[in-house]
Design a protein around this motif. Structure first.
Motif, PDB file in Angstrom:
ATOM      1  N   LEU A 194      91.027  27.811  21.218  1.00 50.53           N
ATOM      2  CA  LEU A 194      89.635  27.693  20.770  1.00 50.53           C
ATOM      3  C   LEU A 194      89.186  28.955  20.041  1.00 50.53           C
ATOM      4  CD1 LEU A 194      87.806  25.970  23.754  1.00 50.53           C
ATOM      5  CD2 LEU A 194      88.189  25.024  21.465  1.00 50.53           C
ATOM      6  N   GLU A 195      89.560  30.118  20.569  1.00 45.56           N
ATOM      7  CA  GLU A 195      89.190  31.383  19.921  1.00 45.56           C
ATOM      8  C   GLU A 195      89.727  31.434  18.494  1.00 45.56           C
ATOM      9  OE1 GLU A 195      90.699  34.431  22.484  1.00 45.56           O
ATOM     10  OE2 GLU A 195      89.150  34.089  23.998  1.00 45.56           O
ATOM     11  N   CYS A 196      90.937  30.971  18.302  1.00 48.07           N
ATOM     12  CA  CYS A 196      91.527  30.970  16.968  1.00 48.07           C
ATOM     13  C   CYS A 196      90.699  30.090  16.040  1.00 48.07           C
ATOM     14  CB  CYS A 196      92.975  30.498  17.022  1.00 48.07           C
ATOM     15  SG  CYS A 196      93.801  30.485  15.409  1.00 48.07           S
ATOM     16  N   TYR A 197      90.405  28.872  16.477  1.00 43.04           N
ATOM     17  CA  TYR A 197      89.653  27.962  15.621  1.00 43.04           C
ATOM     18  C   TYR A 197      88.269  28.516  15.288  1.00 43.04           C
ATOM     19  CZ  TYR A 197      87.479  23.998  13.501  1.00 43.04           C
ATOM     20  OH  TYR A 197      86.824  23.202  12.604  1.00 43.04           O
ATOM     21  N   ARG A 198      87.613  29.074  16.264  1.00 41.60           N
ATOM     22  CA  ARG A 198      86.244  29.563  16.089  1.00 41.60           C
ATOM     23  C   ARG A 198      86.159  30.924  15.406  1.00 41.60           C
ATOM     24  NH1 ARG A 198      84.466  27.716  22.158  1.00 41.60           N
ATOM     25  NH2 ARG A 198      84.149  25.496  21.670  1.00 41.60           N
ATOM     26  N   SER A 199      87.290  31.583  15.231  1.00 44.00           N
ATOM     27  CA  SER A 199      87.285  32.936  14.660  1.00 44.00           C
ATOM     28  C   SER A 199      86.826  32.925  13.209  1.00 44.00           C
ATOM     29  CB  SER A 199      88.695  33.542  14.731  1.00 44.00           C
ATOM     30  OG  SER A 199      89.550  32.907  13.782  1.00 44.00           O
ATOM     31  N   PRO A 200      86.197  34.009  12.772  1.00 46.36           N
ATOM     32  CA  PRO A 200      85.844  34.124  11.351  1.00 46.36           C
ATOM     33  C   PRO A 200      87.077  34.013  10.448  1.00 46.36           C
ATOM     34  CG  PRO A 200      84.725  35.815  12.628  1.00 46.36           C
ATOM     35  CD  PRO A 200      85.702  35.139  13.560  1.00 46.36           C
ATOM     36  N   ARG A 239      91.148  24.905   2.926  1.00 48.05           N
ATOM     37  CA  ARG A 239      91.734  23.605   3.287  1.00 48.05           C
ATOM     38  C   ARG A 239      90.837  22.429   2.922  1.00 48.05           C
ATOM     39  NH1 ARG A 239      90.796  20.763   7.812  1.00 48.05           N
ATOM     40  NH2 ARG A 239      90.086  22.566   8.997  1.00 48.05           N
ATOM     41  N   ALA A 240      89.561  22.530   3.198  1.00 46.79           N
ATOM     42  CA  ALA A 240      88.656  21.381   3.090  1.00 46.79           C
ATOM     43  C   ALA A 240      88.586  20.749   1.697  1.00 46.79           C
ATOM     44  CB  ALA A 240      87.272  21.767   3.589  1.00 46.79           C
ATOM     45  N   PRO A 241      88.534  21.534   0.621  1.00 46.93           N
ATOM     46  CA  PRO A 241      88.414  20.889  -0.694  1.00 46.93           C
ATOM     47  C   PRO A 241      89.652  20.100  -1.127  1.00 46.93           C
ATOM     48  CG  PRO A 241      87.783  23.204  -0.819  1.00 46.93           C
ATOM     49  CD  PRO A 241      88.407  22.989   0.519  1.00 46.93           C
ATOM     50  N   CYS A 242      90.799  20.392  -0.523  1.00 42.96           N
ATOM     51  CA  CYS A 242      92.034  19.760  -0.992  1.00 42.96           C
ATOM     52  C   CYS A 242      92.666  18.816   0.027  1.00 42.96           C
ATOM     53  CB  CYS A 242      93.028  20.827  -1.431  1.00 42.96           C
ATOM     54  SG  CYS A 242      93.443  22.001  -0.133  1.00 42.96           S
ATOM     55  N   SER A 243      91.988  18.616   1.173  1.00 43.13           N
ATOM     56  CA  SER A 243      92.576  17.741   2.187  1.00 43.13           C
ATOM     57  C   SER A 243      91.490  17.170   3.089  1.00 43.13           C
ATOM     58  CB  SER A 243      93.586  18.521   3.034  1.00 43.13           C
ATOM     59  OG  SER A 243      92.929  19.517   3.781  1.00 43.13           O
ATOM     60  N   GLU A 244      91.894  16.174   3.857  1.00 44.93           N
ATOM     61  CA  GLU A 244      91.027  15.601   4.885  1.00 44.93           C
ATOM     62  C   GLU A 244      91.825  15.639   6.181  1.00 44.93           C
ATOM     63  OE1 GLU A 244      88.753  11.420   5.777  1.00 44.93           O
ATOM     64  OE2 GLU A 244      89.081  12.016   3.701  1.00 44.93           O
ATOM     65  N   ALA A 245      91.199  16.124   7.257  1.00 43.64           N
ATOM     66  CA  ALA A 245      91.957  16.340   8.489  1.00 43.64           C
ATOM     67  C   ALA A 245      91.192  15.870   9.717  1.00 43.64           C
ATOM     68  CB  ALA A 245      92.290  17.820   8.640  1.00 43.64           C
ATOM     69  N   ASP A 246      91.955  15.463  10.718  1.00 46.57           N
ATOM     70  CA  ASP A 246      91.473  15.263  12.082  1.00 46.57           C
ATOM     71  C   ASP A 246      92.188  16.319  12.908  1.00 46.57           C
ATOM     72  OD1 ASP A 246      89.963  12.858  11.570  1.00 46.57           O
ATOM     73  OD2 ASP A 246      91.874  11.801  11.452  1.00 46.57           O
ATOM     74  N   LEU A 247      91.440  17.103  13.662  1.00 48.14           N
ATOM     75  CA  LEU A 247      92.032  18.193  14.429  1.00 48.14           C
ATOM     76  C   LEU A 247      91.410  18.219  15.812  1.00 48.14           C
ATOM     77  CD1 LEU A 247      92.868  21.687  13.129  1.00 48.14           C
ATOM     78  CD2 LEU A 247      91.820  21.435  15.343  1.00 48.14           C
ATOM     79  N   VAL A 248      92.251  18.280  16.815  1.00 47.45           N
ATOM     80  CA  VAL A 248      91.778  18.404  18.194  1.00 47.45           C
ATOM     81  C   VAL A 248      92.408  19.638  18.818  1.00 47.45           C
ATOM     82  CG1 VAL A 248      93.583  16.893  19.154  1.00 47.45           C
ATOM     83  CG2 VAL A 248      91.451  17.181  20.379  1.00 47.45           C
ATOM     84  N   VAL A 249      91.609  20.380  19.597  1.00 45.06           N
ATOM     85  CA  VAL A 249      92.120  21.478  20.408  1.00 45.06           C
ATOM     86  C   VAL A 249      92.162  20.936  21.823  1.00 45.06           C
ATOM     87  CG1 VAL A 249      91.750  23.828  21.218  1.00 45.06           C
ATOM     88  CG2 VAL A 249      91.128  23.217  18.878  1.00 45.06           C
TER      89      VAL A 249
END
Length: 96
Positions: free
Chosen positions: A66-72, A81-91
């Motif tokens: 979670l810390e990694c995902y939430r990190s600046p 990533r967002a402009p060139c892909s669509e993702a589903d991600l779960v921690v």
């Protein structure tokens, strides 16, 4: 302590743009102890409708994941990533 995992399913619309995300994410995942267990590869869909790319990253703990995902650091990568892909991600917390 249970490990933590990122499980991501991604469809890529612009591979050249996504390659910039891939090149930049290594340092962030290393900083938080993330290790790729699955980074796409051969697969057979036996149920459901996953996206074209499947990634699993292991961390020493759920909290660290979670810390990694939430990190600046990672939040900045989402902008790549967002402009060139669509993702589903779960921690998710691993099973002990």
């Amino acid at each position: 302590m249970a490990k933590g995992y990122w499980i991501a399913m991604v469809d890529i619309a612009d591979m050249a743009g996504y390659q910039k995300y891939i090149a930049a994410n290594k340092a962030v995942f290393e900083k938080f102890g993330g290790r790729f267990l699955v980074r796409n590869g051969e697969k057979t869909v036996v149920e459901g409708n996953p996206r074209s790319r499947v990634v699993v990253i292991e961390f020493d703990s759920y909290q660290r994941a979670l810390e990694c995902y939430r990190s600046p650091d990672y939040q900045a990568l989402i902008a790549l990533r967002a402009p060139c892909s669509e993702a589903d991600l779960v921690v998710i917390e691993g099973y002990e």
